[in-house]
Scaffold this active site. Structure first.
Site, PDB file in Angstrom:
ATOM      1  N   SER A 135      43.052  33.778  38.926  1.00 39.87           N
ATOM      2  CA  SER A 135      41.678  34.022  38.500  1.00 39.87           C
ATOM      3  C   SER A 135      41.740  34.375  37.023  1.00 39.87           C
ATOM      4  O   SER A 135      42.414  35.332  36.641  1.00 39.87           O
ATOM      5  CB  SER A 135      41.103  35.185  39.309  1.00 39.87           C
ATOM      6  OG  SER A 135      39.807  35.512  38.855  1.00 39.87           O
ATOM      7  N   LYS A 161      40.949  29.318  38.963  1.00 35.56           N
ATOM      8  CA  LYS A 161      39.556  29.792  39.026  1.00 35.56           C
ATOM      9  C   LYS A 161      39.231  30.416  37.685  1.00 35.56           C
ATOM     10  O   LYS A 161      40.026  31.178  37.138  1.00 35.56           O
ATOM     11  CB  LYS A 161      39.453  30.803  40.158  1.00 35.56           C
ATOM     12  CG  LYS A 161      38.391  31.881  40.026  1.00 35.56           C
ATOM     13  CD  LYS A 161      38.252  32.670  41.329  1.00 35.56           C
ATOM     14  CE  LYS A 161      37.817  34.097  41.101  1.00 35.56           C
ATOM     15  NZ  LYS A 161      37.771  34.877  42.356  1.00 35.56           N
ATOM     16  N   ASP A 238      31.598  35.699  48.396  1.00 41.66           N
ATOM     17  CA  ASP A 238      32.499  36.841  48.200  1.00 41.66           C
ATOM     18  C   ASP A 238      31.676  38.105  48.466  1.00 41.66           C
ATOM     19  O   ASP A 238      31.630  38.602  49.613  1.00 41.66           O
ATOM     20  CB  ASP A 238      33.072  36.788  46.766  1.00 41.66           C
ATOM     21  CG  ASP A 238      33.907  38.004  46.378  1.00 41.66           C
ATOM     22  OD1 ASP A 238      33.982  38.974  47.151  1.00 41.66           O
ATOM     23  OD2 ASP A 238      34.501  38.009  45.269  1.00 41.66           O
ATOM     24  N   LYS A 262      38.239  39.830  51.344  1.00 43.01           N
ATOM     25  CA  LYS A 262      38.933  40.911  50.636  1.00 43.01           C
ATOM     26  C   LYS A 262      39.036  42.085  51.597  1.00 43.01           C
ATOM     27  O   LYS A 262      38.021  42.483  52.195  1.00 43.01           O
ATOM     28  CB  LYS A 262      38.143  41.334  49.397  1.00 43.01           C
ATOM     29  CG  LYS A 262      38.155  40.291  48.277  1.00 43.01           C
ATOM     30  CD  LYS A 262      37.325  40.735  47.096  1.00 43.01           C
ATOM     31  CE  LYS A 262      37.427  39.692  45.971  1.00 43.01           C
ATOM     32  NZ  LYS A 262      36.433  39.952  44.913  1.00 43.01           N
ATOM     33  N   GLY A 290      41.068  38.793  45.274  1.00 43.02           N
ATOM     34  CA  GLY A 290      41.822  39.875  44.629  1.00 43.02           C
ATOM     35  C   GLY A 290      40.895  40.815  43.894  1.00 43.02           C
ATOM     36  O   GLY A 290      39.762  40.451  43.557  1.00 43.02           O
TER      37      GLY A 290
HETATM   38  O1  OSB Z   1      35.085  38.439  42.234  1.00 40.82           O
HETATM   39  O2  OSB Z   1      37.031  37.909  42.808  1.00 40.82           O
HETATM   40  C1  OSB Z   1      36.283  38.628  42.162  1.00 40.82           C
HETATM   41  C2  OSB Z   1      38.357  40.970  39.947  1.00 40.82           C
HETATM   42  C3  OSB Z   1      37.602  42.106  39.982  1.00 40.82           C
HETATM   43  C4  OSB Z   1      36.407  42.096  40.684  1.00 40.82           C
HETATM   44  C5  OSB Z   1      35.992  40.940  41.355  1.00 40.82           C
HETATM   45  C6  OSB Z   1      36.764  39.808  41.347  1.00 40.82           C
HETATM   46  C7  OSB Z   1      37.954  39.810  40.588  1.00 40.82           C
HETATM   47  C8  OSB Z   1      38.819  38.644  40.441  1.00 40.82           C
HETATM   48  C9  OSB Z   1      40.257  38.912  40.114  1.00 40.82           C
HETATM   49  O3  OSB Z   1      38.421  37.508  40.477  1.00 40.82           O
HETATM   50  C10 OSB Z   1      41.149  38.504  41.205  1.00 40.82           C
HETATM   51  C11 OSB Z   1      42.550  39.011  41.010  1.00 40.82           C
HETATM   52  O4  OSB Z   1      42.867  40.152  41.403  1.00 40.82           O
HETATM   53  O5  OSB Z   1      43.337  38.225  40.501  1.00 40.82           O
HETATM   54 MG    MG Z   2      34.686  36.778  43.466  1.00 39.89          MG
END
Ligand code: OSB
Ligand code: MG
Length: 368
Positions: A135, A161, A238, A262, A290
């Site tokens: 991400s 992503k 999500d 999650k 994540g």
């Molecule tokens: O929406 O997936 C999300 C990080 C913080 C809050 C929300 C999100 C995210 C990420 C990071 O997309 C994912 C990661 O830990 O690599």
């Molecule tokens: Mg997300």
């Protein structure tokens, strides 16, 4: 099993580089760790609550309060037959899933360690390795974004992503698609758009993205169903999905084609498995999201991702993408093929580095 005591810790860890989403920038992570003493076994969980209530209403402060004043009293002194019972014990507290997950996942680690089994096996996982993606936060420049993508692809990650927000959406996606015509690419909006933006989001269809994650309101499944009728790109939910009933509603309404799970958002391994199972029964693939976790949360994500319907690459990446030094031994490593091998040791299968955790601890409270 009986929980003798739990230790709450707040540790501070600086990200290697700031992570920007549509709702803000994260640099110094405040992370709530929970250590449970279960008949002499040390078991670990992590709350993924953020510094601010921007992703969800929970924060490190609310999680600490709910754990100390409301969740700990529900398990304190009780004989618990199995970790699978913990979720129901915590049911009197409405919501606060990130607080619940810290405790619930730690007790799964405890049971797996008591039985000398890898946690992935105990929860019913069947995969030996899991596919990984990255991400990538919103980048200051387009060249910077391309460089980040190149670096991730060179490391073997199976899908990319990128975070988007209004004004930073069509052009970056177009530029990446021109540069990398064939990669598995997706975007995550973290609720930055409104249904009226459907025409703009429809223009992204041209770039055959794997999915668009959570474009609309954090608790608005219905509008996602209306948007999905207007765009080809599958929507992945999500923020909206907090339990298996919402998953079922979203699927029935055709609000999404994919769901991101999650542990913190749904409250632990038991509710995560329920969401997983509803999706599997409806042929909706899932992947593990994540929350910029330390190694402890990351280890739980890896165990969860061993379940059969986690068929898409998750946001579960190597420790070194986030941290100069993680708090577990060994650190999480990703193979050249973009996979993580499920560890074979008991419990989460990675050993917390107590000295390092102690040195990062800003606050601690022992509950007996
Ligand atoms: O929406 O997936 C999300 C990080 C913080 C809050 C929300 C999100 C995210 C990420 C990071 O997309 C994912 C990661 O830990 O690599
Ligand atoms: Mg997300």
């Amino acid at each position: 099993m009986r929980v003798r005591k739990i230790t709450l810790r707040e540790i501070h860890m600086r990200l290697l580089s700031p992570f920007e989403t549509s709702f803000g920038k994260s640099d110094l992570r405040r992370i709530l760790l929970l250590e449970a003493d279960v008949e002499g076994i040390a078991a670990w969980g992590e709350s993924t609550a953020g510094e601010n209530p921007f992703y969800s209403y929970e924060t490190v402060e609310t999680a600490w309060h709910i754990l100390r004043d409301h969740l700990w009293p529900l398990v304190r002194g009780r004989e618990i037959a199995a970790a699978s019972e913990v979720w129901d014990l915590l049911a009197p507290v409405r919501g606060h899933n990130m607080a619940k997950a810290a405790l619930e996942t730690a007790l799964w680690d405890a049971e797996a360690k008591q039985k000398n089994l890898p946690l992935a096996k105990l929860i019913g996982g069947t995969r030996e390795e899991i596919p990984c993606g990255v991400s990538i936060g919103i980048q200051p420049t387009m060249d910077g974004l391309v460089a980040k993508v190149e670096e991730a692809l060179a490391s073997g990650y199976q899908r990319i992503k990128i975070k988007i927000k209004p004004g930073r959406d069509f052009e970056p996606v177009k530029a990446l698609r021109q540069r990398f015509p064939r990669i598995r690419l997706m975007v995550d909006a973290n609720s930055a758009y409104r249904l009226e933006d459907a025409p703009l989001l429809k223009r992204l269809d041209a770039f055959h993205l794997m999915m668009i994650e959570q474009p609309l309101g954090w608790d608005d499944i219905f509008s996602h169903a209306q948007l999905q009728r207007q765009i080809e790109t599958p929507i992945c939910l999500d923020e909206c999905i907090h339990d298996d009933e919402q998953a079922r509603a979203a699927i029935e309404m055709r609000a999404c084609g994919i769901i991101n799970i999650k542990l913190g958002r749904v409250g632990g391994h038991t509710p995560a498995k329920r969401v997983h199972d509803v999706c599997q029964a409806n042929s909706i693939p899932v992947w593990c999201g994540g929350m910029l976790e330390s190694g402890i949360g990351r280890a739980h994500n890896i165990a969860m991702s061993s379940l059969a319907n986690f068929s898409l690459p998750g946001d579960v990446s190597a420790s070194r993408r986030y941290w100069a030094e993680d708090i577990i031994e060994p650190e999480v490593e990703v193979s050249r093929q973009g996979t993580i091998r499920i560890p074979s040791g008991p419990g989460i299968g990675y050993t917390p580095r107590i000295d390092r955790i102690e040195s990062l601890t800003k606050r601690r409270e022992i509950l007996e």
